[in-house]
Scaffold this motif. Sequence first.
Motif, PDB file in Angstrom:
ATOM      1  N   PHE A  87      -9.384 -19.296  -4.411  1.00 47.10           N
ATOM      2  CA  PHE A  87      -8.286 -18.359  -4.667  1.00 47.10           C
ATOM      3  C   PHE A  87      -6.937 -18.826  -4.129  1.00 47.10           C
ATOM      4  CE2 PHE A  87     -12.246 -15.903  -4.426  1.00 47.10           C
ATOM      5  CZ  PHE A  87     -12.231 -15.292  -5.679  1.00 47.10           C
ATOM      6  N   GLU A  88      -6.865 -20.047  -3.652  1.00 43.06           N
ATOM      7  CA  GLU A  88      -5.627 -20.543  -3.059  1.00 43.06           C
ATOM      8  C   GLU A  88      -4.646 -21.005  -4.121  1.00 43.06           C
ATOM      9  OE1 GLU A  88      -5.655 -24.125  -0.397  1.00 43.06           O
ATOM     10  OE2 GLU A  88      -5.445 -22.585   1.137  1.00 43.06           O
ATOM     11  N   HIS A  89      -5.164 -21.603  -5.192  1.00 43.31           N
ATOM     12  CA  HIS A  89      -4.297 -22.178  -6.215  1.00 43.31           C
ATOM     13  C   HIS A  89      -3.506 -21.092  -6.936  1.00 43.31           C
ATOM     14  CE1 HIS A  89      -2.782 -25.289  -8.692  1.00 43.31           C
ATOM     15  NE2 HIS A  89      -3.495 -25.023  -9.772  1.00 43.31           N
ATOM     16  N   PHE A  90      -4.214 -20.038  -7.351  1.00 40.47           N
ATOM     17  CA  PHE A  90      -3.581 -18.873  -7.977  1.00 40.47           C
ATOM     18  C   PHE A  90      -4.051 -17.651  -7.188  1.00 40.47           C
ATOM     19  CE2 PHE A  90      -4.260 -21.843 -11.603  1.00 40.47           C
ATOM     20  CZ  PHE A  90      -2.927 -22.081 -11.929  1.00 40.47           C
ATOM     21  N   PRO A  91      -3.259 -17.146  -6.260  1.00 46.30           N
ATOM     22  CA  PRO A  91      -3.714 -16.035  -5.403  1.00 46.30           C
ATOM     23  C   PRO A  91      -4.264 -14.857  -6.206  1.00 46.30           C
ATOM     24  CG  PRO A  91      -1.642 -16.908  -4.593  1.00 46.30           C
ATOM     25  CD  PRO A  91      -1.906 -17.598  -5.909  1.00 46.30           C
ATOM     26  N   GLY A  92      -5.476 -14.415  -5.820  1.00 47.20           N
ATOM     27  CA  GLY A  92      -6.100 -13.291  -6.492  1.00 47.20           C
ATOM     28  C   GLY A  92      -6.794 -13.631  -7.793  1.00 47.20           C
ATOM     29  N   VAL A  93      -6.836 -14.906  -8.152  1.00 43.42           N
ATOM     30  CA  VAL A  93      -7.481 -15.364  -9.383  1.00 43.42           C
ATOM     31  C   VAL A  93      -8.397 -16.527  -9.039  1.00 43.42           C
ATOM     32  CG1 VAL A  93      -7.107 -16.460 -11.644  1.00 43.42           C
ATOM     33  CG2 VAL A  93      -5.603 -14.607 -10.889  1.00 43.42           C
ATOM     34  N   TRP A  94      -9.614 -16.510  -9.585  1.00 40.42           N
ATOM     35  CA  TRP A  94     -10.591 -17.567  -9.327  1.00 40.42           C
ATOM     36  C   TRP A  94     -10.211 -18.825 -10.094  1.00 40.42           C
ATOM     37  CZ3 TRP A  94     -15.746 -17.374  -7.056  1.00 40.42           C
ATOM     38  CH2 TRP A  94     -16.544 -18.488  -7.322  1.00 40.42           C
ATOM     39  N   ALA A  95      -9.957 -19.931  -9.399  1.00 42.27           N
ATOM     40  CA  ALA A  95      -9.716 -21.241 -10.014  1.00 42.27           C
ATOM     41  C   ALA A  95     -10.933 -22.112  -9.714  1.00 42.27           C
ATOM     42  CB  ALA A  95      -8.442 -21.870  -9.463  1.00 42.27           C
ATOM     43  N   HIS A  96     -11.620 -22.542 -10.777  1.00 45.36           N
ATOM     44  CA  HIS A  96     -12.922 -23.184 -10.596  1.00 45.36           C
ATOM     45  C   HIS A  96     -12.841 -24.681 -10.338  1.00 45.36           C
ATOM     46  CE1 HIS A  96     -17.227 -23.100 -10.629  1.00 45.36           C
ATOM     47  NE2 HIS A  96     -17.288 -24.061 -11.539  1.00 45.36           N
ATOM     48  N   GLY A  97     -11.725 -25.305 -10.718  1.00 42.60           N
ATOM     49  CA  GLY A  97     -11.608 -26.739 -10.485  1.00 42.60           C
ATOM     50  C   GLY A  97     -11.961 -27.592 -11.679  1.00 42.60           C
ATOM     51  N   ASP A  98     -12.046 -26.976 -12.873  1.00 41.56           N
ATOM     52  CA  ASP A  98     -12.319 -27.727 -14.104  1.00 41.56           C
ATOM     53  C   ASP A  98     -11.115 -27.641 -15.029  1.00 41.56           C
ATOM     54  OD1 ASP A  98     -14.870 -28.584 -13.487  1.00 41.56           O
ATOM     55  OD2 ASP A  98     -15.862 -26.904 -14.471  1.00 41.56           O
ATOM     56  N   TRP A  99     -10.981 -28.663 -15.879  1.00 41.53           N
ATOM     57  CA  TRP A  99     -10.022 -28.587 -16.973  1.00 41.53           C
ATOM     58  C   TRP A  99     -10.713 -27.982 -18.182  1.00 41.53           C
ATOM     59  CZ3 TRP A  99      -5.328 -28.547 -15.810  1.00 41.53           C
ATOM     60  CH2 TRP A  99      -4.743 -29.443 -14.923  1.00 41.53           C
ATOM     61  N   LEU A 100     -10.081 -26.974 -18.776  1.00 40.58           N
ATOM     62  CA  LEU A 100     -10.665 -26.231 -19.898  1.00 40.58           C
ATOM     63  C   LEU A 100      -9.669 -26.122 -21.030  1.00 40.58           C
ATOM     64  CD1 LEU A 100     -12.740 -24.205 -21.215  1.00 40.58           C
ATOM     65  CD2 LEU A 100     -11.533 -22.404 -19.944  1.00 40.58           C
ATOM     66  N   GLU A 101     -10.151 -26.334 -22.248  1.00 39.96           N
ATOM     67  CA  GLU A 101      -9.386 -25.999 -23.449  1.00 39.96           C
ATOM     68  C   GLU A 101     -10.142 -24.917 -24.202  1.00 39.96           C
ATOM     69  OE1 GLU A 101      -8.105 -27.796 -27.812  1.00 39.96           O
ATOM     70  OE2 GLU A 101      -8.702 -29.186 -26.203  1.00 39.96           O
ATOM     71  N   LEU A 102      -9.485 -23.785 -24.449  1.00 40.82           N
ATOM     72  CA  LEU A 102     -10.030 -22.742 -25.308  1.00 40.82           C
ATOM     73  C   LEU A 102      -9.449 -22.936 -26.698  1.00 40.82           C
ATOM     74  CD1 LEU A 102      -9.875 -19.665 -22.912  1.00 40.82           C
ATOM     75  CD2 LEU A 102     -11.919 -20.895 -23.663  1.00 40.82           C
ATOM     76  N   THR A 103     -10.327 -23.188 -27.659  1.00 42.95           N
ATOM     77  CA  THR A 103      -9.861 -23.497 -29.005  1.00 42.95           C
ATOM     78  C   THR A 103      -9.394 -22.223 -29.706  1.00 42.95           C
ATOM     79  OG1 THR A 103     -11.970 -23.152 -30.126  1.00 42.95           O
ATOM     80  CG2 THR A 103     -11.629 -25.303 -29.068  1.00 42.95           C
ATOM     81  N   PRO A 104      -8.610 -22.347 -30.774  1.00 43.81           N
ATOM     82  CA  PRO A 104      -8.192 -21.159 -31.523  1.00 43.81           C
ATOM     83  C   PRO A 104      -9.355 -20.333 -32.048  1.00 43.81           C
ATOM     84  CG  PRO A 104      -6.818 -23.034 -32.107  1.00 43.81           C
ATOM     85  CD  PRO A 104      -7.922 -23.561 -31.242  1.00 43.81           C
ATOM     86  N   ARG A 105     -10.541 -20.964 -32.257  1.00 49.07           N
ATOM     87  CA  ARG A 105     -11.687 -20.199 -32.744  1.00 49.07           C
ATOM     88  C   ARG A 105     -12.513 -19.625 -31.605  1.00 49.07           C
ATOM     89  NH1 ARG A 105     -13.640 -25.452 -35.748  1.00 49.07           N
ATOM     90  NH2 ARG A 105     -14.339 -26.793 -34.061  1.00 49.07           N
ATOM     91  N   GLY A 106     -12.059 -19.795 -30.364  1.00 50.19           N
ATOM     92  CA  GLY A 106     -12.685 -19.127 -29.238  1.00 50.19           C
ATOM     93  C   GLY A 106     -13.711 -19.928 -28.484  1.00 50.19           C
ATOM     94  N   THR A 107     -14.027 -21.139 -28.941  1.00 54.54           N
ATOM     95  CA  THR A 107     -14.967 -21.976 -28.214  1.00 54.54           C
ATOM     96  C   THR A 107     -14.256 -22.690 -27.063  1.00 54.54           C
ATOM     97  OG1 THR A 107     -14.570 -23.781 -29.761  1.00 54.54           O
ATOM     98  CG2 THR A 107     -16.423 -22.309 -30.230  1.00 54.54           C
ATOM     99  N   GLY A 108     -15.014 -23.429 -26.274  1.00 48.63           N
ATOM    100  CA  GLY A 108     -14.427 -24.088 -25.116  1.00 48.63           C
ATOM    101  C   GLY A 108     -14.773 -25.561 -25.061  1.00 48.63           C
ATOM    102  N   ILE A 109     -13.888 -26.335 -24.448  1.00 48.73           N
ATOM    103  CA  ILE A 109     -14.113 -27.759 -24.212  1.00 48.73           C
ATOM    104  C   ILE A 109     -13.761 -28.041 -22.757  1.00 48.73           C
ATOM    105  CG2 ILE A 109     -13.475 -30.123 -24.828  1.00 48.73           C
ATOM    106  CD1 ILE A 109     -12.563 -29.005 -27.566  1.00 48.73           C
ATOM    107  N   ILE A 110     -14.745 -28.523 -21.984  1.00 49.65           N
ATOM    108  CA  ILE A 110     -14.514 -28.916 -20.602  1.00 49.65           C
ATOM    109  C   ILE A 110     -14.229 -30.409 -20.584  1.00 49.65           C
ATOM    110  CG2 ILE A 110     -15.493 -29.076 -18.287  1.00 49.65           C
ATOM    111  CD1 ILE A 110     -15.157 -26.231 -19.001  1.00 49.65           C
ATOM    112  N   THR A 111     -13.108 -30.814 -20.014  1.00 47.78           N
ATOM    113  CA  THR A 111     -12.727 -32.228 -20.033  1.00 47.78           C
ATOM    114  C   THR A 111     -12.826 -32.877 -18.659  1.00 47.78           C
ATOM    115  OG1 THR A 111     -10.396 -31.634 -19.792  1.00 47.78           O
ATOM    116  CG2 THR A 111     -11.220 -31.952 -22.023  1.00 47.78           C
ATOM    117  N   GLY A 112     -13.484 -32.221 -17.718  1.00 42.81           N
ATOM    118  CA  GLY A 112     -13.680 -32.835 -16.403  1.00 42.81           C
ATOM    119  C   GLY A 112     -13.123 -31.980 -15.295  1.00 42.81           C
ATOM    120  N   ARG A 113     -13.288 -32.471 -14.078  1.00 40.57           N
ATOM    121  CA  ARG A 113     -12.783 -31.765 -12.909  1.00 40.57           C
ATOM    122  C   ARG A 113     -11.274 -31.897 -12.834  1.00 40.57           C
ATOM    123  NH1 ARG A 113     -15.331 -28.039 -10.439  1.00 40.57           N
ATOM    124  NH2 ARG A 113     -14.292 -28.540  -8.478  1.00 40.57           N
ATOM    125  N   SER A 114     -10.607 -30.784 -12.539  1.00 38.51           N
ATOM    126  CA  SER A 114      -9.148 -30.834 -12.435  1.00 38.51           C
ATOM    127  C   SER A 114      -8.700 -31.631 -11.217  1.00 38.51           C
ATOM    128  CB  SER A 114      -8.568 -29.418 -12.373  1.00 38.51           C
ATOM    129  OG  SER A 114      -9.077 -28.702 -11.262  1.00 38.51           O
TER     130      SER A 114
END
Length: 647
Positions: A474-501
């Motif tokens: 919660f340090e990166h964005f106070p009050g919001v869980w930051a997991h440490g991954d890079w994520l792309e949410l596609t326009p159709r709602g699916t996800g792509i994980i591209t590695g650890r941030s």
Amino acid sequence: MTDVLWRPDPARLRDAALTRFATAAGRAWATYDELWRWSVDDLEGFWASAAEFLGVRWHAQPSAVLGSRAMPGAEWFPGGRLSFAEHVLTGRDPDAVAVQFRSEAAGNGAWTWADLRRETSRVRHGLVAAGVGAGDRVAAYLPNLPQTLAAFLATASLGAIWSAAAPEFGADAVVARFTQIAPTVLLAVDGYRYKGRAVDREQEAREIADRIGARRIRFGLLDGTGWEAGFTGDPDAPPEFVDVAVDHPLWGLYSSGTTGPPKAIVHGHGGVLLELLKTAVLQLDLRPEDRFAWYTTTGWVMWNIQLAPLLAGASVVLYDGHPGGDTLWELAADTGITVLGASAAWLEAQRKDGAQPRAGRDLSALRAIGSTGSPLPAECYDWVYTEFPADTWLVSISGGTDIVTPFLGLAPNVPVYRGELGPPALGVDLQAWSPDGRPLRGEVGEMVVAAPMPSMPLGFWGDDDGQRLRASYFEHFPGVWAHGDWLELTPRGTGIITGRSDATINRGGVRIGTGEIYQALASIPEVADAVAVDIPRPETHGAIVLFVVLDGVPLDEALTTRIRTAIRRGCSPRHVPDEVLAVADLPRTSSGKKLEVPVKRLLMGAEPDSVISRDSLANPSAIDAVLDAARSLIPPLRPAHTNLENA
């Protein structure tokens, strides 16, 4: 090959639990995306409906769904009392099979639900006699066997707290974990078998018990004696269940131990129960006739998650031994597995080895193949749909030890797209954020969860003021869980994980995750494995070092050029590695995760013992292989291979 690799079967969807849930919630018309949007916009309404639909048994009714939405510190179902073990063991057909197992040491067998209840009751009696009660800790140094499941259920039935380490771990790694929680007893095996070889653990078990100050209760696997004499009680005594508060600790899991001492992550009875029920019933559509298997050891969170099918009334298939070759496919054929999962690294190894799972065996019962632990390469999607029928559901998920449930990847009414995970799970307000906290769509951002989840940690053991918990998520964005991954949410709602941030490589403002480099390398069959790290150098833009494990060929100039060309074309000219080094092996956790950040710190001069617990690795000697190769990089790296001016 088309991007759409699998579409849901309309006949199965009509009877799916998700369909029935949507109807019961007054949203029979909703698409998955609309259902998900409701589940995060009306968090209380969704979880109230889910708890009712999933049949949560309350011993005391909660006064609300959410007493507080604060993160960290959300208060779920205040006043509610329940029992996790009761939900597993109650209302089952006693003669139906609950557990099938295959073990290099214990052989093959099966337990009915009646067998599982009896063994749980027998172990519960022994724990009580050993002085274990509500709030006490039970540590387990046991393999993936049905006796281990029963020992967990016995622990949970008392309101005691379970914590496990795989017997593959050495004494130092286990002590680093269990010392934190001061267990009353240590349930410890005498050894195990792997690749046909007996591995004695008597000395380690005695040492661990002595160093953590716990009474050892021996389980004889190699010698076939089972629980030590006098430990277990009357098998005919019905199991009893202590009801506890929703936020009463259920178990302590551990971070990987690759950046210092492993953190003991504590989860609550109610939060885990709700999330696992939701995952099994609504997201995976498990039914009593399903047979679920996920290759895991007791030291990986997937061992805990495999309790989800039992909560849904489905059976599980356990395997204890080496998963190489056709072992898991043979297991699936012999036991009629319907859902088979493993790490992405295992599936990728199967692809590269040219495995033919259906050659000479009947896998017609298999309806879904699961993957987690790291991003699954797009080529693995192609391999699965070459080797299996088009109606096989490939389920690539992303979750974590931290939340013992998937963030995204499981939706029985959403198609599978090549190289993409499914959409966010219901009730998970998953987003991709820019560095300044703006939600992104169609762009890579920091993976965050913007609203509380029931299975978020209660805290870290011993972190009384919550400082380590806040710093971790919660340090990166106070009050919001930051997991440490890079994520792309596609326009159709699916996800792509591209590695650890925290393993991102930034060159001249072009930022990519290391997963994109590995994706580019998938086109080179000689590269069996790889780890890329970015080493800062104050006088330059830094240096990218690529370690590769090669499949029986030397790293010559021609292969090095092909590697660099593949990365230039697949990623960018700015991310061509400055150094390519061949190693015999790369360090991985027992669950198959690559250790990018620890390798980076090693190359920056850190002492190995300060960044990696060797005993927690699947292959400790790989650290030495990396260090030996890295000696050629000292004096400082030569950042000459990437021409930024022409990029």
